[in-house]
Design an enzyme around this catalytic site. Structure first.
Site, PDB file in Angstrom:
ATOM      1  CB  VAL A 151      -2.534   8.475  13.044  1.00 18.56           C
ATOM      2  CG1 VAL A 151      -1.384   9.243  12.428  1.00 18.56           C
ATOM      3  CG2 VAL A 151      -2.735   7.141  12.319  1.00 18.56           C
ATOM      4  CG  ASN A 158      -0.303   6.831   2.659  1.00 17.72           C
ATOM      5  OD1 ASN A 158      -0.782   6.288   1.684  1.00 17.72           O
ATOM      6  ND2 ASN A 158       0.787   6.355   3.259  1.00 17.72           N
ATOM      7  CE1 TYR A 166      -6.413  -1.356   3.363  1.00 21.69           C
ATOM      8  CE2 TYR A 166      -7.768  -2.113   1.516  1.00 21.69           C
ATOM      9  CZ  TYR A 166      -6.770  -1.300   2.018  1.00 21.69           C
ATOM     10  OH  TYR A 166      -6.140  -0.411   1.181  1.00 21.69           O
ATOM     11  CB  ALA A 184     -15.615  -2.503   6.882  1.00 17.47           C
ATOM     12  CE  LYS A 214      -7.549   2.143   3.207  1.00 19.16           C
ATOM     13  NZ  LYS A 214      -6.739   3.334   3.551  1.00 19.16           N
ATOM     14  CB  ILE A 226      -0.548   1.033  -5.660  1.00 22.35           C
ATOM     15  CG1 ILE A 226      -1.776   1.883  -6.025  1.00 22.35           C
ATOM     16  CG2 ILE A 226       0.738   1.841  -5.775  1.00 22.35           C
ATOM     17  CD1 ILE A 226      -1.773   2.426  -7.440  1.00 22.35           C
TER      18      ILE A 226
END
Length: 250
Positions: A55, A80, A144, A146, A148, A176
């Protein structure tokens, strides 16, 4: 309306949260197309479709969207796919930047851009998987964290710019139990002690399972959430609602 005959794209669907989302959407009646950088895993649902593509690349996103449109009307996109690098800003390299920002930011952007033209005509829902790390930074996870925050901001922009036919929301998972969580705990001097400390901070008494996020995805796609757009839903067992003092010490 029933999801029967509608297509859902789930990026990063090969394992963990992505695979749980794919399974739930299939149970809900969607035709699911999963995708990832790797070949289809043996345990990925046989009844679902798969495209191996990145992607982070514009061409890859286009290939995924084109394959989904051949299956029917793309009514749902779940972004995701994501990666993490356990480093501070000072320690991060250009390669780290390209990897994390490529997957977590450019990948979400590419997929949204690929499906929005059709969704604006026929209607659709976009759900972006963010993180509680977007607003409460985890140590040594600078890129990571930043990335999100970018996902949450892009979610709001899509909701504002592309309604009313497109609803866009984000989910911010907490801890999770996936391989990515194990990698984060491994940064601690004593990973098992860190897990016990994290567990003590959860008012619900447990850490999350991938199915907990899949349940929220299912609700956000439903007509029950028809008035919900531009929102960010924290799903963390109450962890970020609590004081930083470890309740296990009392």
């Amino acid at each position: 309306m029933s999801p029967a005959g509608r297509v859902a794209i789930v990026t990063g669907a090969g394992r963990g949260i992505g695979q749980a989302i794919a399974l739930r959407l299939m149970a809900d009646g969607y035709t699911v197309l999963g995708c990832g950088r790797n070949a289809r895993a043996d345990d990925f649902p046989k009844a679902a479709h798969w495209v191996q593509a990145s992607v982070a690349e514009t061409l890859g996103a286009s290939e995924i969207a084109d394959a989904a449109q051949k299956l029917g009307r793309v009514a749902l996109l779940v972004n995701n796919a994501g990666v993490q690098v356990e480093k501070t800003v000072a320690d991060s390299t250009d390669a780290d930047w390209d990897l994390v920002i490529g997957a977590n930011c450019r990948g979400v952007f590419n997929m949204c851009r690929a499906v929005l033209p059709q969704m604006q005509q026929t209607g659709g829902v976009i759900i972006n998987i963010g993180s509680i790390s977007a607003s409460a930074a985890d140590p040594s996870m600078a890129l990571y964290n930043a990335s999100k925050a970018f996902v949450h901001g892009l979610t709001r922009s899509i909701a504002v710019d592309h309604g009313p036919n497109v609803r866009c929301n984000a989910i911010a998972p907490g801890w999770i139990l996936t391989e990515m969580a194990d990698d984060a705990f491994a940064l601690a001097d004593n990973p098992e002690s860190a897990k016990r400390d994290a567990l003590a901070r959860h008012p619900v008494g447990r850490m999350g399972a991938p199915e907990d996020i899949a349940n929220m995805v299912s609700w956000l796609t439903s007509d029950q959430a028809a008035y919900v757009s531009g929102a960010n839903f924290t799903v963390d067992g109450g962890m970020t609602a609590a004081s930083p003092i470890n309740p296990g010490l009392f």
